[in-house]
Design an enzyme around this catalytic site. Structure first.
Site, PDB file in Angstrom:
ATOM      1  N   ASP A  11     -14.415   7.877  -3.295  1.00  0.00           N
ATOM      2  CA  ASP A  11     -13.838   7.434  -4.570  1.00  0.00           C
ATOM      3  C   ASP A  11     -14.951   7.003  -5.517  1.00  0.00           C
ATOM      4  OD1 ASP A  11     -11.231   7.876  -3.661  1.00  0.00           O
ATOM      5  OD2 ASP A  11     -11.125   5.898  -2.751  1.00  0.00           O
ATOM      6  N   LYS A  33     -12.791  12.451   2.268  1.00  0.00           N
ATOM      7  CA  LYS A  33     -11.572  12.535   1.463  1.00  0.00           C
ATOM      8  C   LYS A  33     -11.958  12.568  -0.019  1.00  0.00           C
ATOM      9  CE  LYS A  33      -8.603   9.055   0.485  1.00  0.00           C
ATOM     10  NZ  LYS A  33      -8.143   9.175  -0.903  1.00  0.00           N
ATOM     11  N   ASP A  61      -6.878  14.647  -1.256  1.00  0.00           N
ATOM     12  CA  ASP A  61      -5.785  13.666  -1.388  1.00  0.00           C
ATOM     13  C   ASP A  61      -5.178  13.766  -2.786  1.00  0.00           C
ATOM     14  OD1 ASP A  61      -4.104  11.556  -0.877  1.00  0.00           O
ATOM     15  OD2 ASP A  61      -5.648  10.013  -1.082  1.00  0.00           O
ATOM     16  N   LYS A  63      -1.698  13.845  -3.340  1.00  0.00           N
ATOM     17  CA  LYS A  63      -0.393  13.169  -3.378  1.00  0.00           C
ATOM     18  C   LYS A  63       0.554  13.868  -4.345  1.00  0.00           C
ATOM     19  CE  LYS A  63      -2.104   8.568  -2.116  1.00  0.00           C
ATOM     20  NZ  LYS A  63      -3.564   8.659  -2.311  1.00  0.00           N
ATOM     21  N   ASP A  66       6.622  16.870  -7.251  1.00  0.00           N
ATOM     22  CA  ASP A  66       7.199  17.570  -8.403  1.00  0.00           C
ATOM     23  C   ASP A  66       8.402  18.358  -7.898  1.00  0.00           C
ATOM     24  OD1 ASP A  66       7.529  18.884 -10.940  1.00  0.00           O
ATOM     25  OD2 ASP A  66       5.382  18.614 -11.291  1.00  0.00           O
ATOM     26  N   THR A 116      -0.163   2.198   1.071  1.00  0.00           N
ATOM     27  CA  THR A 116      -0.563   0.969   1.779  1.00  0.00           C
ATOM     28  C   THR A 116      -0.838  -0.182   0.812  1.00  0.00           C
ATOM     29  OG1 THR A 116      -2.788   1.874   1.788  1.00  0.00           O
ATOM     30  CG2 THR A 116      -1.535   2.090   3.806  1.00  0.00           C
ATOM     31  N   ARG A 209     -14.045   1.735   0.053  1.00  0.00           N
ATOM     32  CA  ARG A 209     -14.949   0.690  -0.444  1.00  0.00           C
ATOM     33  C   ARG A 209     -15.820   0.027   0.609  1.00  0.00           C
ATOM     34  NH1 ARG A 209     -10.036  -1.396  -4.102  1.00  0.00           N
ATOM     35  NH2 ARG A 209      -9.033  -0.325  -2.353  1.00  0.00           N
TER      36      ARG A 209
HETATM   37  O1  C5P Z   1     -11.429   1.718  -0.644  1.00  0.00           O
HETATM   38  P1  C5P Z   1     -10.299   1.881   0.328  1.00  0.00           P
HETATM   39  O2  C5P Z   1     -10.762   1.855   1.775  1.00  0.00           O
HETATM   40  O3  C5P Z   1      -9.136   0.944   0.052  1.00  0.00           O
HETATM   41  O4  C5P Z   1      -9.778   3.372   0.061  1.00  0.00           O
HETATM   42  C1  C5P Z   1      -8.606   3.887   0.635  1.00  0.00           C
HETATM   43  C2  C5P Z   1      -8.393   5.295   0.164  1.00  0.00           C
HETATM   44  O5  C5P Z   1      -7.198   5.774   0.739  1.00  0.00           O
HETATM   45  C3  C5P Z   1      -8.238   5.439  -1.346  1.00  0.00           C
HETATM   46  O6  C5P Z   1      -8.883   6.671  -1.695  1.00  0.00           O
HETATM   47  C4  C5P Z   1      -6.752   5.561  -1.585  1.00  0.00           C
HETATM   48  O7  C5P Z   1      -6.449   6.416  -2.665  1.00  0.00           O
HETATM   49  C5  C5P Z   1      -6.287   6.218  -0.281  1.00  0.00           C
HETATM   50  N1  C5P Z   1      -4.896   5.977   0.101  1.00  0.00           N
HETATM   51  C6  C5P Z   1      -4.351   4.723   0.260  1.00  0.00           C
HETATM   52  N2  C5P Z   1      -3.025   4.575   0.627  1.00  0.00           N
HETATM   53  C7  C5P Z   1      -2.282   5.660   0.851  1.00  0.00           C
HETATM   54  C8  C5P Z   1      -2.829   6.937   0.713  1.00  0.00           C
HETATM   55  C9  C5P Z   1      -4.155   7.053   0.356  1.00  0.00           C
HETATM   56  O8  C5P Z   1      -5.050   3.718   0.089  1.00  0.00           O
HETATM   57  N3  C5P Z   1      -1.031   5.517   1.262  1.00  0.00           N
END
Ligand code: C5P
Length: 231
Positions: A11, A33, A61, A63, A66, A116, A209
């Site tokens: 990210d 990802k 990813d 998501k 539609d 999440t 992160r």
């Molecule tokens: O930085 P962090 O560890 O929180 O990143 C989690 C990654 O997982 C992010 O790219 C976020 O978009 C993705 N994600 C998420 N929850 C989901 C699906 C994907 O946090 N249900």
């Protein structure tokens, strides 16, 4: 190839920053990802480069959500790239359309259950039906499996429950919302440690992160891998 249970979420701002990070992580990480934040920054080009030049596995990813025809067309287009995982929302019509779109390609369609970062208050403001978040996640996972999903994205707090579903046999469970002990939560609300997620039945954990914000990302990734139970 290194332990592919860890998927690092790239990210970062653009493909150049993504490639720099991947180079820093080197052999420690074999699965990446690429998400929506990178879409306008060369995300698909980065996916191609990491796959073709560096031999990495790729989780796109997107998501997607539609009408069926649009999801099918989008997945048909994306399936021309050499990708391993692709996310769509877990609504059955979306999952079915994605499976149609991927045709015979070896691309795993993963269904998002409930993000999440969302808790019950957030679901209320999104007009999601009443009930415990966990129960809704289980219901969405079951529906997605019935519609043909190859796996689901869920919180690690729900991995064990999903794994216990008969319909989950042979399916992938991928969990973001993972934090090494002591790491800041950021906007994640339903988290566990990497080891707990794997012990609970996750096949892969997605970490962003805590790796790319670390002073030494390679050490952060290696520490996470070292904390996982043996396969
Ligand atoms: O930085 P962090 O560890 O929180 O990143 C989690 C990654 O997982 C992010 O790219 C976020 O978009 C993705 N994600 C998420 N929850 C989901 C699906 C994907 O946090 N249900």
């Amino acid at each position: 190839m290194s332990d592919d249970r860890l998927i690092v979420a790239l990210d970062v701002a653009d493909a150049l920053a993504g490639l720099e990070l991947a180079n820093k992580l080197g052999d420690a990480v074999s699965f990446y990802k690429i998400g929506l934040g990178m879409l306008t920054g060369g995300g698909l080009a980065l996916a191609n480069e990491l796959k073709a030049e560096h031999g990495k596995r790729i989780f796109l990813d997107m998501k997607l959500f539609d009408i069926s025809a649009t999801v099918e067309a989008a997945v048909r287009g994306l399936a021309q790239f050499d990708l391993d995982f692709l996310t769509v929302h877990g609504d059955p019509h979306v999952v079915r359309a994605a499976q149609e779109g991927k045709g015979g390609k070896d691309l795993r369609i993963l269904a998002v259950t409930i993000l999440t970062s969302l808790n019950r208050d957030d679901l209320d403001s999104g007009l999601m039906k009443p009930g415990k978040v966990q129960d809704l996640v289980l219901e969405r996972a079951e529906n997605a499996f019935a519609a043909g999903a190859d796996g689901v994205i869920a919180s690690p707090q729900e991995a064990a429950l999903i794994r216990s579903l008969p319909a989950a046999a042979g399916k992938l469970i991928v969990t973001p919302g993972v934090r090494p002990a002591g790491s800041p939560l950021g906007d994640q609300k339903r988290v566990t440690t990497p080891a707990e997620a794997i012990a609970g039945g996750a096949d892969h954990i997605v970490v962003g992160r805590p790796v790319w914000n670390a002073p030494d990302p390679q050490k952060a990734a290696s520490d996470i891998l070292a904390s996982l139970p043996a396969r």
